[in-house]
Every structure is written in structure tokens, then in C-alpha cells.
Scaffold this motif. Sequence first.
Motif, short mmCIF file in Angstrom:
data_model
loop_
_atom_site.label_atom_id
_atom_site.label_comp_id
_atom_site.label_asym_id
_atom_site.label_seq_id
_atom_site.Cartn_x
_atom_site.Cartn_y
_atom_site.Cartn_z
N GLN A 152 0.83 -1.21 0.00
CA GLN A 152 0.00 0.00 0.00
C GLN A 152 0.86 1.26 0.00
O GLN A 152 0.50 2.27 -0.57
CB GLN A 152 -0.93 -0.04 1.22
CG GLN A 152 -2.09 0.91 1.13
CD GLN A 152 -3.17 0.59 2.14
OE1 GLN A 152 -3.09 -0.39 2.87
NE2 GLN A 152 -4.19 1.42 2.22
N GLY A 154 5.25 11.75 -4.39
CA GLY A 154 4.50 10.60 -3.92
C GLY A 154 4.14 9.64 -5.05
O GLY A 154 4.37 8.43 -4.95
N GLY A 155 3.63 10.19 -6.12
CA GLY A 155 3.21 9.34 -7.22
C GLY A 155 4.40 8.67 -7.91
O GLY A 155 4.32 7.52 -8.34
N GLU A 189 -3.81 -1.48 -3.52
CA GLU A 189 -4.08 -0.10 -3.92
C GLU A 189 -2.92 0.49 -4.70
O GLU A 189 -2.36 1.52 -4.31
CB GLU A 189 -4.37 0.77 -2.70
CG GLU A 189 -5.49 0.19 -1.87
CD GLU A 189 -5.93 1.13 -0.77
OE1 GLU A 189 -5.69 2.33 -0.88
OE2 GLU A 189 -6.54 0.65 0.20
N SER A 219 -3.57 4.34 -6.14
CA SER A 219 -4.35 5.37 -5.44
C SER A 219 -3.59 6.68 -5.30
O SER A 219 -4.19 7.73 -5.12
CB SER A 219 -4.79 4.85 -4.07
OG SER A 219 -3.68 4.76 -3.23
N ALA A 220 -2.26 6.64 -5.41
CA ALA A 220 -1.52 7.90 -5.26
C ALA A 220 -1.33 8.60 -6.60
O ALA A 220 -0.60 9.57 -6.68
CB ALA A 220 -0.17 7.64 -4.59
N LEU A 221 -1.97 8.10 -7.66
CA LEU A 221 -1.69 8.64 -8.98
C LEU A 221 -2.85 9.46 -9.54
O LEU A 221 -4.01 9.22 -9.23
CB LEU A 221 -1.39 7.48 -9.94
CG LEU A 221 -0.24 6.59 -9.50
CD1 LEU A 221 -0.07 5.43 -10.45
CD2 LEU A 221 1.03 7.39 -9.41
N ASP A 222 -2.49 10.42 -10.36
CA ASP A 222 -3.52 11.25 -10.98
C ASP A 222 -4.28 10.44 -12.02
O ASP A 222 -3.83 9.38 -12.47
CB ASP A 222 -2.86 12.46 -11.63
CG ASP A 222 -1.95 12.05 -12.74
OD1 ASP A 222 -2.26 12.32 -13.91
OD2 ASP A 222 -0.90 11.41 -12.43
N ALA A 223 -5.42 10.97 -12.41
CA ALA A 223 -6.35 10.25 -13.28
C ALA A 223 -5.66 9.72 -14.53
O ALA A 223 -5.85 8.56 -14.92
CB ALA A 223 -7.50 11.17 -13.66
N HIS A 238 -9.77 0.90 -4.07
CA HIS A 238 -10.88 1.69 -3.54
C HIS A 238 -11.74 2.17 -4.68
O HIS A 238 -12.80 2.74 -4.46
CB HIS A 238 -10.35 2.93 -2.83
CG HIS A 238 -9.79 2.61 -1.51
ND1 HIS A 238 -10.35 1.69 -0.69
CD2 HIS A 238 -8.72 3.11 -0.86
CE1 HIS A 238 -9.64 1.62 0.42
NE2 HIS A 238 -8.64 2.48 0.33
#
Lengths: 283, 283, 306, 249, 249
Positions: free
Chosen positions: D78, D129-130, D152, D155-159, D185
Motif C-alpha cells: 500500500q 508521492g506518485g 491499492e 491510489s496515489a496517482l492522478d487520473a 478503492h
Amino acid sequence: MAISQGHHAEKESVFKSVIKVKQKERQGMPAFLKTAGLALLFPILLLALWEGVTRFGLVAGHLLPAPSEIVGTIWAMGVDGSLWGHMGITLYRLLWGFFWGTIVAVVIGSLVAMSRNAETMFDPLIQAFRAIPSLAWVPLFILWLGIGEPSKVTLIALGVFFPVYLNVVGGIHSVDRKLIEVGKAYGLNQFQLVRRIILPASLPSFLTGLRSGLGLGWMFVVAAELLGASQGLGYLLVLGQNTLSPNVILASIVLFAFLGKVTDYALKKLQTRALHWQDNMKN
Amino acid sequence: MAISQGHHAEKESVFKSVIKVKQKERQGMPAFLKTAGLALLFPILLLALWEGVTRFGLVAGHLLPAPSEIVGTIWAMGVDGSLWGHMGITLYRLLWGFFWGTIVAVVIGSLVAMSRNAETMFDPLIQAFRAIPSLAWVPLFILWLGIGEPSKVTLIALGVFFPVYLNVVGGIHSVDRKLIEVGKAYGLNQFQLVRRIILPASLPSFLTGLRSGLGLGWMFVVAAELLGASQGLGYLLVLGQNTLSPNVILASIVLFAFLGKVTDYALKKLQTRALHWQDNMKN
Amino acid sequence: SGESDAGASSPETITVDYAYYSPTSLVLKDQGFLEEVFADENVEFEYVLSQGSNNALEFLSGGSVDFGSSAGAAALMAKGNNAPIKNVYVYSQPEWTALVTGEGSEITSVEDLAGKKVAATLGTDPYIFLVRALDEAGMSEDDIEIVPVQHNDGANLLANGEVDAWAGLDPHMARQELEINAELFYRNTDFNTYGFLNVREEFAEEYPEAVEKVIEAYELAREWAIENPEETVEIIVEEAGIDASVAELQLERNNFDNPLPGQEHIDSLSAAGEVLQSSGNLDDTLSVDELLDDLIDPSFAEEVIE
Amino acid sequence: MSIQVDKVSRTFQGTLAVDEISFEAKQGEIVGLLGTSGCGKSTILRAISGLDTEYDGTVCIHGKETRGTSRELGVIFQEPRLMPWLTVIDNVCFGLTGTKEENREKAREILRVVGLEDFEQHYPKQLSGGMAQRTAIARALVTAPSTLLLDEPFSALDAFTKLQLQDMVLELWESYKPTMVIVTHDIDEALYLCDRIVILKGQPGELHDNLEITQPKPRKKSDTKLAELKEYILESLDISRTPKQRKEA
Amino acid sequence: MSIQVDKVSRTFQGTLAVDEISFEAKQGEIVGLLGTSGCGKSTILRAISGLDTEYDGTVCIHGKETRGTSRELGVIFQEPRLMPWLTVIDNVCFGLTGTKEENREKAREILRVVGLEDFEQHYPKQLSGGMAQRTAIARALVTAPSTLLLDEPFSALDAFTKLQLQDMVLELWESYKPTMVIVTHDIDEALYLCDRIVILKGQPGELHDNLEITQPKPRKKSDTKLAELKEYILESLDISRTPKQRKEA
Ligand SMILES: Nc1ncnc2c1ncn2[C@@H]1O[C@H](COP(=O)(O)OP(=O)(O)OP(=O)(O)O)[C@@H](O)[C@H]1O
Ligand SMILES: Nc1ncnc2c1ncn2[C@@H]1O[C@H](COP(=O)(O)OP(=O)(O)OP(=O)(O)O)[C@@H](O)[C@H]1O
Ligand SMILES: [Mg+2]
Ligand SMILES: [Mg+2]
């Protein structure tokens, strides 16, 4: 508006987990015995070997008295009461020295670790002093501080100082910047930062330093008790050397080991207690 | 299929950043001088004070010879060549002792930190031995190992062992479980785990331990050179004490401090090098 | 002598040392002779243990004690390094050092030492003794291999055969005699330097009468020790924690006859001084005679001992 | 390799965290694990990976009960969990066993795919982070493990990055059909990638639903069947809450 | 308090990471920062918060140029950054200055809101990823700071928890109208919460767009105007890629 998860734990499963805990407790006894057994294995082997070689004359008794003889010497000292005096005064000196050494190390260590200027000013000098052997300090201490208790305590404190200092600085230097930033974001000042983030975060390293420092404190006891002591374990050791009584030398070594172990054990307990939050392999 | 971000860095901004780097370099020189000034401030003050009090007779020369006199003594030793012998042999003993002490401490420390059984077996005994002063080991070493070089090196190694051991164990115990799990997920065996994750992750603590150990190694030099040495700084110190020559005592202290500083400096450089990846306040 | 108006002639506290190598000092402390002599003055006494000559001299130099007991040669070396001390009294002529070998060794004379390993503690009385013995036999340090160790370690090295001989010191020597039947193959009382009671120069200048009184007390102790050898052994045993037989042997080798610093002491020390100078333990640009002149001051003792 | 999770429960210090969860991932299947925060998704993944062995119940991999880690499994945690002392490329090479040059070559290739080709000499502290998460993804995928456990991962990535990496995972899957368990999620993500969606709920987490999705991949985001499923999942998660709590929310 | 970011650039070891970004958040405004991974969103937030002072350009808070932290600002970091030696409740109390009892009371209340009332005695290592992030959110909000900087606060949370916490943030905002800057990857989230959306793109990151959203809050997810905006944003992010890359993707 609140988020919450249902507690659907069925009776059965709660029950199961209770049973499991009980089982673990039951297994506990033998496990405890096994631990004790393992812990005692080596010391007992060592003692047996030692007693053996001296009993069967493989090593002459005047060089290395048998453990039983040493116990006898200690016992005799205990009976005539001198033992408690020696142990008490040494412990007293050590603990005071430890106390002061630690305090000074924490203060100077934090300063040095937090400020580059303080580091360039103090650190080189401290590192140079670190290599000076305890015995070498004796004449200087006699000169500067005389031979009273303060002088002895200071010498021990000096010994404690170095490892604690080193570990405080090392510990603070490896505190994660991310956590410090949290504190800064809350507008903590330098002092609060140290107290609320840096000290707790460097606690593992600090406690290792304390244990190292305690060890070095014990080493400095002998030097300290060359400053005109007539009681104490270091005195006993030097006395044994000066009167060539291996009994007394070894009795003092055993007492050093014993007290060292006891004081270290206390610190180790503290360490486990204070670090239960660590996410490491053991917790 | 690849993701990539456009490189729109305009000429102007690249240019700007080049200028900025240049500026920083230019500021470098006075900063360097300032650092050197700060670093030398205290030692020089200390020396001046010392020379002062002895010159003006505030402290009698037989207690504390002036720095210039000590430099004279060292110089004389340098001229007649004995200086290099003393320094060389001590450094040689120290480095070997340091080498072996470190190796043994890393091996036993890793073992103890990784296995609960090893911990209950070895740790209590080691902790007990830790409090035994260097001087107390001397008669035992004479008994067991005689008075050759191996015996001296072993005694120094013993001194180095304890702080390194303590820091290895402490360091490994505070390695983040999260990282260890990554290794486990890749199916690394115990040995690979130690080598590829645990050692690098506990490197900060290990290096602190090395520096502590080096310091203790220097302390043990005196005890080691009581084992029938006829050369070395420890020998010089004891000789100075036996012949009541403050000159020789202080010369040996200064040499201890000097060599201690030099060796520690090397380790400190190594520390900064090896830990540049740390995300702490300094990097 | 000794009489004076209370207070002016003595400081509030006088610190004296005691040492296991000086039986007189133990008797002095145990019997309270100082308190007796200073009974009509308001003086307190502190007793500080000296572990060895160099310890005592360090205390003296640093002002931690006012009176310290040391070997004569050690005092001479300290004087050579400008220590502000005076020798005012000789507490004994001990034969505390000799050359020792293990039981049944083929070494029976100093000549036999050629090429052998000999343990000794540099700069101390046994070392001086060794060098003088070698000198007397027409040899030098270069003819043997000196293993520099501390006294107790030397005794152990002899015991486990790591060295062939040892320049011994009591009580280690007495103990080795009894335990491993070590043999004292070369003895020479004259090569032992004496047991010196030293005072800080400053103290002597300021309180000359107190110095005399301390000497008076030492005289009482010396006489008591001569008269009560058994009790003296007991005191040593109790204080130093050594066996009675060792203590007896040690006491036997102490001669309490001549407490007054004089020519015999000067002769002995000037010979020792030469050895020290030739072996590099004492600066050879100094004049030993001048040093001794400075060091030994019999005037106080002369006042007391008549 | 197939994965069978059978009645797995986990108790932490006397508190039940996960309660008898069972499900199966067939060889080559992509299974999504959905559930509210703290319901035990990571715990289950840790049990499957063998990093946690103190659970009750059994985990069978390839039909054999196992408790313990294996090289066959690739795990994305995670958090990125990068080694702070290694550069990006060395972190990616961490699990590789070949020669240094080979490893670097492979690592470079996958770094290009995740868009980090310019950052291979950076240390983790220098990453966003990403970017750190992308490095972790690259590290897990570079060994091409036959089973992948992803906690997950996106989850830390942009669309955008997310969409592209999802496509990358699908491509990878098509190339050698690894078995995958993805904790997520993002219901859209689960619907886009998975052949089966396992829904957990509650605290302690219990199995709530196990849906099979038969639409062929690649799927369209606008697929109406999927939209219906999304509606269903959203509702079924919501149902798990008691009426009182729902009103409060 | 209003925030003015004026021509902020940041260079790391000679590489430009963020290039002359300017935007403004008026008193009580919620500004969203959108952009691809690694384009410098966190870097900008660190500049505003004063944690980073090595940037070029100026940041004015309440019209005054500032470089340095202040108690007025609440920050939620991209990672939870909990103190591992403090329990959940003590972590939440970290920034409070009142008496112990008061603090605990406040902390308990907000923990109930984020759904962690049963976990107040847990240590961070005992929390799931989402729970840790919720604790961090609680820690930042409990002090009711007049300016809030949120770096992807909800990315580790499941869809439901996320929706609820978004509502919570809106409620909080309504109660005392703090100024907020939210970094997010989730365009829906930005559209749901923000009065203004600032779009960054590229590496080094540059200002790409600055959209004002005038719809009154609370907004409906199904609002057509918002759907249009989403379409626009998606496209505008996509435009930043070169044609070749688009083909590859
Ligand atoms: N080491 C631990 N000690 C105690 N409790 C733990 C521990 N690890 C997890 N838990 C508990 O187990 C439960 C499930 O945690 P888990 O990490 O599996 O949740 P999750 O479904 O992955 O949640 P998220 O989506 O937030 O990551 C939580 O209630 C957590 O408190
Ligand atoms: N300490 C640092 N040293 C060097 N480069 C850094 C450092 N911190 C950030 N960078 C660089 O700055 C750029 C922007 O990073 P930033 O963390 O602001 O991205 P971000 O927009 O928050 O991305 P994400 O959405 O992935 O969190 C990245 O290219 C990163 O490599
Ligand atoms: Mg999780
Ligand atoms: Mg970021």
C-alpha cells in the motif's frame, strides 16, 4: 455525520479467540522455562569448566582461583559487611556520573546536532578528547579537581558522556525529516521540536547510547577510584593487583559483571518499554 | 505505451538556474573560511589560555607543562625517530583490534538481533562482561594469551566489540518491519535479508557504533600495552606516570587525541558518504 | 620542640596519605598518633590511600595531600620534574625489591640473565634495582630482554613461565615466595632506595611546626611498630587484606632503624640517579647532587629526633 | 497459479480484524478486493503473500497449502516501501537475479513505461508521492511474477497516469496471463480490470459478495452493464451500515 | 486569510521542478490544485506552508510576504506522517495547546467523525493505510486553522469514506470559512469542493489553467455544467502530451 463499521463479530469467533489466548498462556510456562534454560546454559557451562580446570589442577589456583573460592571471598566480605560499602559507594559514584554525563551529553549533543555552527565549534574538539584513555585523565583530574567525590563523579561522567553524545548526535541526524516538518507546520519552536519530535524519534539510538555510556561509566570507575579512594570495586581491583591476590581481583571482576548486568538490565527493560511503539520485527 | 511529461523548460529558466548555481559557488569561499574559523576558535582559545597560565606561572610547570614544552617533547621524539615507532605500533594494534572487534560484533550482533534464542543465550553474558574495566582484563589476558601481539590485539578488539555489538543489535531492532517484508516478499533468505536490507537500513546506527567502538578501542590501548609492550602511546603514558614526567604524559595524551581525531575523522567522512541517502535535516 | 600557640602554627586540616607499602603509616592511622600529638590543637586529619609511589607523588604535586609516602627514587624523579616536594623523614629502609625466578630455575646469578626475558616495571624501584644489579655484574639492559609490565602482572608472568625472571616487589614477591616457591636469587639491601615521607614545599614553609609534629607522630608510630611486631602484622593484614604470612615476611624485610635523612640516603640515591639518567628515565642534563640537595631536608627531623 | 483463500480469520491482540473470508482466484484470473477502509483487505493480502502467518484458516496456492513467502509472488504494498539507500533504478532491480547489465536493461525498459526514465539516478527522498509509487509498481512488475498481489497500487496517482498504468497492467496480463489480486478503492478500476470482484465489509471484515464479471477485456468505461454493476456495488456497500449511521452521514 | 502565490519556481540540484506558478486563493475560497504526477503540486504546497523556503518568487499570506511556518496554517501531508510513538488520540492532540482534558475531548469528537472512535489507543503500526490517513486528517482539522493546505488527503480512502469526509470538509468550511488549498488527483473531488481549480502540467510544472467554478455548494455530482468542466479538464490535461506519446498510450 460519522463513519463507523458494524461490529458483526459473531459469538463463535470471539469465543475462538479467547480459547486461543488461553492456549498461548498455557504454552507460556514451558516457553519461560526454555528461555531461562537457554539463558543459563552458557554461564553454567562456563562456571563448570572453570571450576573443573582449577579443581583438577589444569590451571594453578594462584593464577585462577576456582569460582567457589571467589564466592567464598565475596561471602566473607558480605559477612564482615565491607562488601556493601564497596558496592554501595561505587554504585553511588556510577549513578551520579551517569546522571551528569547523560545530561551534559544530551544538551551538547542536541545543540551540535541541530546547529551547524555548534557542530563546527564543538564536535572536532570532542572527537579528539574521545580517544584519550581513562587512565590518562587521572593526573589531570588530580590537578584540576583534587581527589574528592566530585572529582570521581566527574571522571565517570566524562566516560559516560562520549557514547551518549555520539548516539544523540547520530540519532538526531537520522530523524526523518518528514516528521520534523510536521512539527514545524504546527509552528513549534526549536526547543519544542527537540522535546516533542526529535528526542522521541531518536529514542532508539539514544537508549543504545545510554547503555553504551553506562558500560563506559563502569570502565571509568577504576580510573575514578585511583583518585584516592579507599572503598569501591575499582579500589578492590587495584588493591587486588597491588597485593597480588587473584581472589580479590576476580571477586571485583565478578562484582563488576554483576552490577553491570543489573544496571544494564534496568536500562534494557526501559528500552523495551519505551520502544514498544516501534514497528520492527520484534514488536 | 509510455507516460512522460513534456519538457517545456524554457531557455530563460534554465539560464536562471545556471546563474543561481554560480552565485552559490561564489558565496562558497567565505563560508569555507568561516567554518574553518569556527572550528579552530575553541582549540586555539584553549591553547592560548593554557600557554598563558603556564607562562605567567598561574599553574606550576611541574603540574601542567606549557603546550610549547609538550610540542618540544614530541618534536624531540620525532627527531630521534622514536615517535614514529610509538605511533605506528599503536595504530597498527588499534586497527587490527578494530577490524576483528568489528567483524565479531557484526556476526554475533546480527545473530543475536535476528534470533530470539541466540539473544537469550548470548546477550546476558555479553552484557555482564561489558562492565568489566579494561584493566581487569589484563591479568586474565596474561593468563590466557600471554603477552604477545595477538594478546594485545585481542584486548583492543574486546573493547571495540561492545559498542559495535550494542549498536548493531539496536540498529537491527529498529529496522522498519515494512522494508524487511519487501525482502521477504522477494523470497530472500535470512542471510540475504541481513545483507541487502537489514545492514543498509541499520547503517546509521552501525556507523555510530563503529565510531563509539573506535573510541573504546583507543581506551583499551593502554590496557593492551600493559601486556608487556615496550613501544606505543599507552606504553608512553604508563612510563610517564611511572617516571612522574608530566611532559611525557601530556605528550602521549596529545598524541592520543591527535590519532583519535584522525581515525575518527576518517570514519565520519565514511558516515557522511554512506548516509547521503538519508532523508534528514542535513541532506 | 613542637610547642607553639594553638592555631597559628597549624592549618585546620592536614591531609596525610597511608600506603600498604609503608607499615608505619598504617600504624600511625590505626593508633591515632597524629590526633594524640595534635591533641591541644584544633586540627582535623584526613587519611588518603596511596596505591603506589607515583600515586602519592601525584597527590602531593596536585596539593591533594600534604604528606605522601614514596620510594626515594620516585621522589628523586619527581624532583627532577620540578615537583615542589621535600623529603623530611625516612619511614623505613625496606628491602622490598629483589630479583626473582621460579622454583628450580637454572638462573642463580645476575650473569645468568644474559639473553633472558626479565619482567620489570619501568621507572620504579625494582627496575632501578635490576639495572644496578646488571651494572654491578658488568652488564647492561641490552644484554637481556626487558618485558615492561606492571608489578602484579610481572608476578603472574613469572608464575606461568612467560618470563625467566622478574624484578619483584613486596608484597607480590613475598606472596610468590610462599605460593610458588619463587627464589630470590639476587638480594641487595643497599640497592633498595628508602621509604621517604615527603611534604609539600609550600606546606613546609607555611607550617614548619606542624611538619615537626607530624614527624613526632611518625616517630611514635615507628617505635610502636618496633615494639609490637605482631600487632603491626595484624594491622597490615586488616588494612591491606593480605595473608598474615605474607605480611610477616614483608615486615621482616623492613628496617626501621634510621629515620633521619642523611648521607647514606644521599649516597644510595645518587647511585640510583645515575642509573636513571643513563636509562633515560631522568633528564641527564640535571645534576643529581643538586636535586638531592633540594629534595632531602633533614632539618625538621633533626629537631624532633635527638 | 490459482489461489484459494479458505476461512481466513486474523486476530490482533484479542480483537478480530478479519472473519472467515473465503474466495478463489483461478489461474490467470484478475480478482478485485473491495471494501471500506480498515475492513481487512491488506490483512488478507498479507496472509496470501505469506508475510503474515498468524492467521487461522488456510491459503492454498496452486492447490498446495502454503504458509510462507515465495519468489513466484510479486507484491505491491500500500505504501511504496522503497529502500531509501538505493536509487530508483537499483530499487527496481531489487528483485532481479540476473547479471547487472541485464537487470539494468530490464529496469530501464519498465521505467520508461511508468514514465520515470529521467529519474533513474534519483533517491527515494527526491521523488514525488506518485513517482515513488510508480517506482514500486515497476519493481514488482519487472520480475514478471506468475502471481501478483497489488494493494491499492494506483491510489496515489492522478487520473491520467492511473489510466495508463491500468492499461499497462492489462497489457502485461495479456502477455502471459498472471493471476492477480488487486485491492482497490476505485470501483471503476475494479470494473475495468477484474474478472471477479470480492466485496468485504464491516469491522471485523466479513465476506459480503463475490461477483463474476464476464465482459471481455479491454472494456469500455461507458459499458452500461458495468454501470449497473457499479450501482449495485455502491448500494451493497452502503447497506452494510446501520440505518442510524446512514442518517447521520 | 488570503493566499497569493506569485511566480514561484523551485530548483532541485540544478533541475527546475516548478516554473513560475502564480495563483491566488481569496479569503474563504477553496482552491484545487490538479496535475499529473510529479508536476510539482506538493512542491507548491510546501512553499505556501513555509516548510520549504528555497523557492524563487513570493508567497503572500493575508497580503504580507512570508517565508516560514505559522500556527495559523493546518497542513495535511501526502503521507500520514503520524508520530509512531504516540497513540491515535495523542497524535490527534499533537497540535492542540489547551489542557489535556479539553484536548482529549476535542480529539475524541473528531475521531468519532472520521470513524476511529474505537481505535484511539492504537499505535500507528496497528492501523490500516486508510485509518492512518484519517488520523492525519483529524490531526489537521482538530485545531480549526484559518488556512488549510491538503495534499491528496483522501487518496488512500475507499469511495464511501471519501465521500463522507468530503462532506465533512464542506461542513467544516461552512462553519467558519477557512481558506483551503487542496491538491487532488480526483477531478470529481475538485469539482465537488472547489471554488477555483488551478491546473498544472509538464515537468517542470507550469501553470496551465485557472478555472473559477461559480456553482453554489453543496453541489450535485450529476450537475451537467460540472460534467462539461470535467470533460474540459480531462482534455486540457491530455493536450499537454505530444501527439506521438498520445498514440503510444
Ligand atoms: N499490526 C496490527 N496490530 C493491530 N491491529 C492491526 C494490525 N494490522 C492491522 N490491524 C487492524 O486490522 C484491521 C484491518 O486492517 P487492514 O490494514 O487489513 O485494513 P484495509 O482493509 O487494508 O484498510 P485500508 O483500506 O484503510 O488500507 C484494522 O482494524 C486494523 O486496525
Ligand atoms: N527533495 C527533492 N530533491 C530533488 N527533487 C525533488 C525533491 N522533491 C521533489 N523533487 C522533484 O520535484 C518534482 C515535483 O515533485 P512534487 O512532489 O511536487 O510532485 P507532485 O505534483 O506532488 O506529484 P505527486 O502527485 O506524484 O505527488 C518531481 O520531479 C520531483 O522529482
Ligand atoms: Mg490496506
Ligand atoms: Mg505530491
